[in-house]
Design a protein around this motif. Sequence first.
Motif, mmCIF file in Angstrom:
data_model
loop_
_atom_site.group_PDB
_atom_site.id
_atom_site.type_symbol
_atom_site.label_atom_id
_atom_site.label_comp_id
_atom_site.label_asym_id
_atom_site.label_seq_id
_atom_site.Cartn_x
_atom_site.Cartn_y
_atom_site.Cartn_z
ATOM 1 N N UNK A 116 -25.924 -0.077 18.364
ATOM 2 C CA UNK A 116 -24.650 0.312 18.972
ATOM 3 C C UNK A 116 -23.693 0.948 17.970
ATOM 4 N N UNK A 117 -24.095 1.036 16.692
ATOM 5 C CA UNK A 117 -23.223 1.615 15.684
ATOM 6 C C UNK A 117 -22.042 0.729 15.342
ATOM 7 N N UNK A 118 -22.213 -0.597 15.439
ATOM 8 C CA UNK A 118 -21.122 -1.539 15.176
ATOM 9 C C UNK A 118 -21.221 -2.106 13.769
ATOM 10 N N UNK A 119 -20.067 -2.475 13.221
ATOM 11 C CA UNK A 119 -19.996 -3.133 11.923
ATOM 12 C C UNK A 119 -19.392 -4.516 12.100
ATOM 13 N N UNK A 120 -19.408 -5.288 11.011
ATOM 14 C CA UNK A 120 -18.916 -6.667 11.113
ATOM 15 C C UNK A 120 -17.461 -6.723 11.545
ATOM 16 N N UNK A 145 -10.099 9.817 12.490
ATOM 17 C CA UNK A 145 -9.835 8.401 12.686
ATOM 18 C C UNK A 145 -11.017 7.556 12.223
ATOM 19 N N UNK A 146 -12.247 8.041 12.450
ATOM 20 C CA UNK A 146 -13.427 7.315 11.987
ATOM 21 C C UNK A 146 -13.464 7.250 10.466
ATOM 22 N N UNK A 147 -13.069 8.338 9.803
ATOM 23 C CA UNK A 147 -13.053 8.358 8.344
ATOM 24 C C UNK A 147 -12.016 7.388 7.799
ATOM 25 N N UNK A 148 -10.824 7.368 8.416
ATOM 26 C CA UNK A 148 -9.776 6.438 7.987
ATOM 27 C C UNK A 148 -10.228 4.991 8.199
ATOM 28 N N UNK A 149 -10.843 4.731 9.362
ATOM 29 C CA UNK A 149 -11.305 3.374 9.665
ATOM 30 C C UNK A 149 -12.351 2.914 8.654
ATOM 31 N N UNK A 150 -13.266 3.804 8.307
ATOM 32 C CA UNK A 150 -14.310 3.442 7.351
ATOM 33 C C UNK A 150 -13.716 3.165 5.970
ATOM 34 N N UNK A 175 -10.650 2.188 5.252
ATOM 35 C CA UNK A 175 -9.870 0.955 5.246
ATOM 36 C C UNK A 175 -10.756 -0.285 5.316
ATOM 37 N N UNK A 176 -11.868 -0.202 6.025
ATOM 38 C CA UNK A 176 -12.802 -1.328 6.047
ATOM 39 C C UNK A 176 -13.321 -1.615 4.644
ATOM 40 N N UNK A 177 -13.681 -0.548 3.930
ATOM 41 C CA UNK A 177 -14.208 -0.734 2.576
ATOM 42 C C UNK A 177 -13.119 -1.208 1.621
ATOM 43 N N UNK A 178 -11.906 -0.715 1.824
ATOM 44 C CA UNK A 178 -10.807 -1.137 0.952
ATOM 45 C C UNK A 178 -10.531 -2.625 1.084
ATOM 46 N N UNK A 179 -10.594 -3.114 2.302
ATOM 47 C CA UNK A 179 -10.185 -4.496 2.547
ATOM 48 C C UNK A 179 -11.234 -5.520 2.150
ATOM 49 N N UNK A 180 -12.362 -5.064 1.587
ATOM 50 C CA UNK A 180 -13.334 -6.024 1.062
ATOM 51 C C UNK A 180 -12.874 -6.597 -0.275
ATOM 52 N N UNK A 181 -11.803 -6.031 -0.840
ATOM 53 C CA UNK A 181 -11.274 -6.503 -2.126
ATOM 54 C C UNK A 181 -10.086 -7.439 -1.904
ATOM 55 N N UNK A 210 -4.628 0.660 -0.564
ATOM 56 C CA UNK A 210 -5.209 1.688 -1.433
ATOM 57 C C UNK A 210 -6.568 2.152 -0.936
ATOM 58 N N UNK A 211 -6.946 3.362 -1.290
ATOM 59 C CA UNK A 211 -8.266 3.883 -0.962
ATOM 60 C C UNK A 211 -9.335 3.063 -1.666
ATOM 61 N N UNK A 212 -10.563 3.052 -1.163
ATOM 62 C CA UNK A 212 -11.615 2.223 -1.774
ATOM 63 C C UNK A 212 -11.867 2.541 -3.236
ATOM 64 N N UNK A 213 -11.669 3.810 -3.640
ATOM 65 C CA UNK A 213 -11.932 4.199 -5.018
ATOM 66 C C UNK A 213 -10.701 4.100 -5.907
ATOM 67 N N UNK A 214 -9.629 3.484 -5.416
ATOM 68 C CA UNK A 214 -8.392 3.348 -6.173
ATOM 69 C C UNK A 214 -7.951 1.893 -6.215
#
Length: 413
Positions: free
Chosen positions: A161-165, A204-209, A211-217, A348-352
Amino acid sequence: MPTVPILMPQLGESIAEATVVQMHVKVGDEVWADQEVIEVETNKAVMSVTTLCNGIVAEIRATEGESYAVGSILGLLEVTEEEVTRTGVDTMESLEAKRSMPSQSAAASDSKESNLHFAVDGDDYEEAPAVVPSVKGLPVPTGTMGAHYISPRMRARMDDMGLREADISAVVGTGAGGRVTVEDLERFLDYLQDWPSSTASPMRLAVADAMRRSWTRPLANVGIPVLLDRVLDHRRAQSPKPGLTLYLLRAFALALAEQPKTAGYFIGEKIVHPRSFDIGVAVQVDDGVVVPTLRKVDQLPLKDLVAIYDDLVDRARRRRLTEADTKGGIATVTNFGTFGLTSGMPIPLPNETLILGIGAGVKKPVWSDQVEAFLPATEAGLFLTFDHRVVDGGGAGLLLKRVCELLQHPESL
């Protein structure tokens, strides 16, 4: 004689292990209750491990320089039966007896039926380890799996279904330990079937992706008020007029150049520091945000940055940025005050590691020591979000304070 373990205690709520720095005793030494016998170091401080009763050091199991988990046995004491009775401490013999007793959870697991949600049969399924108490009864989690576990069957359905956690965070799990099952997911999707919806745009998909990666920190945020009157006065005298965000960009880059360790990347056991102080600026566009990057902001004076900044922002709003325009930033500045917002926590962005935000300026009475009276002044909130692995609150606060100081001297920017 009974033996009593010297255990690595729970040294803080979030501390799972500590490193042995120095042994203060050796085998054969006589020790007393609450005597400091081992010095250990955590990521917060140097602390001491103490004994629970009187006794003789019978064995040292810890090695200086090695790290041990909370609850580990660092050594053994030989004690008398009278001392055990007096203090009520657990001996090694009593602890081993407790471990050999069959647990209720083990008995219960024998009666489990086959459950497809775990992708294993009930006979093979092990209950998650119970919480094991450490010294003085403080609880120490020992690897419990919990509701975050996703079974292979559930993972395969999410992939289909293309879903993430993060997408299933609203689903209430009915599986063991609160786990979300495929049936839980299907029921949730049926529940939402008649709700109005729209297809997310690529932006919106790019922003969502991101932010998901950013919030793992582990992100944290600090804020401070800043007076803008000197910046506004300076801006009025310039031609062309720099944007308020550009003043902030320049001050931020200069502060980072003075304190470069705050802008590092945490990679494994290293912190990689920036080679150049290139700062991004968040630009609102239709259905999202883009972040073009200004290069070497710490080296170019404000007047030389105006044309570069205006061109980047213009192309960003028209969605005409190249890939090179958005790469290589070490931090970002965002001016959410343009929307009338006075406070916020940008991510912050995932790479920052850092993002600096400024809220809307508000007229306030501010005390003046020169005239000993309240005078009207324009004040805005300045907010810094940071990766807490790289920067602590004190370091982030010093960086933010330095940005404020630089903004009080706009002519030097």
